[in-house]
Design an enzyme around this catalytic site. Structure first.
Site, PDB file in Angstrom:
ATOM      1  CG  ASP A  66       3.865  -7.751  -2.391  1.00  0.00           C
ATOM      2  OD1 ASP A  66       4.430  -6.914  -1.656  1.00  0.00           O
ATOM      3  OD2 ASP A  66       2.900  -7.483  -3.117  1.00  0.00           O
ATOM      4  CG  ASP A 102      -1.017  -3.659  -0.755  1.00  0.00           C
ATOM      5  OD1 ASP A 102      -2.202  -4.001  -0.808  1.00  0.00           O
ATOM      6  OD2 ASP A 102      -0.610  -2.534  -1.070  1.00  0.00           O
TER       7      ASP A 102
END
Length: 105
Positions: free
Chosen positions: A10, A12
């Site tokens: 992921d 962010d």
């Protein structure tokens, strides 16, 4: 031994520290609509479930769906142009990516 060809991360909040740019974007948007601004600690608690939920939590409770959509649109427009002002990789991430690449991952 199992061999991996790739790893999915992921981006962010995992690889990149984005909290300050998110806070600035939310507060710009709140100011445009005359709403109270939010602290970085409040934004930290609001993130993790997408931009829509971030903005829903940031606006005052009385905001209806029509106004919410306008606020969300303003945030997206501002953040698109300003999402890299303070965003940076977390310490060690760049080295990790280089190491994985050197391993063929």
């Amino acid at each position: 031994m199992k061999t991996y060809k790739g790893i999915i991360f992921d981006l962010d909040g995992t690889l990149l520290y984005t909290l300050e740019d998110l806070t600035d974007g939310v507060n710009h948007t709140m100011e445009v609509f005359g709403f109270p601004t939010r602290t970085i600690d409040e934004i930290r608690c609001f993130v993790g479930n997408g931009i829509g939920k971030l903005i829903r939590q940031a606006v005052p409770e009385y905001v209806d769906d029509k106004l919410y959509q306008e606020v969300l649109s303003e945030f997206k427009s501002y953040y698109t142009d300003n999402c890299l002002n303070k965003t940076k990789p977390y310490d060690g991430v760049t080295d990790l990516i280089k190491k994985l690449k050197s391993m063929g991952i």
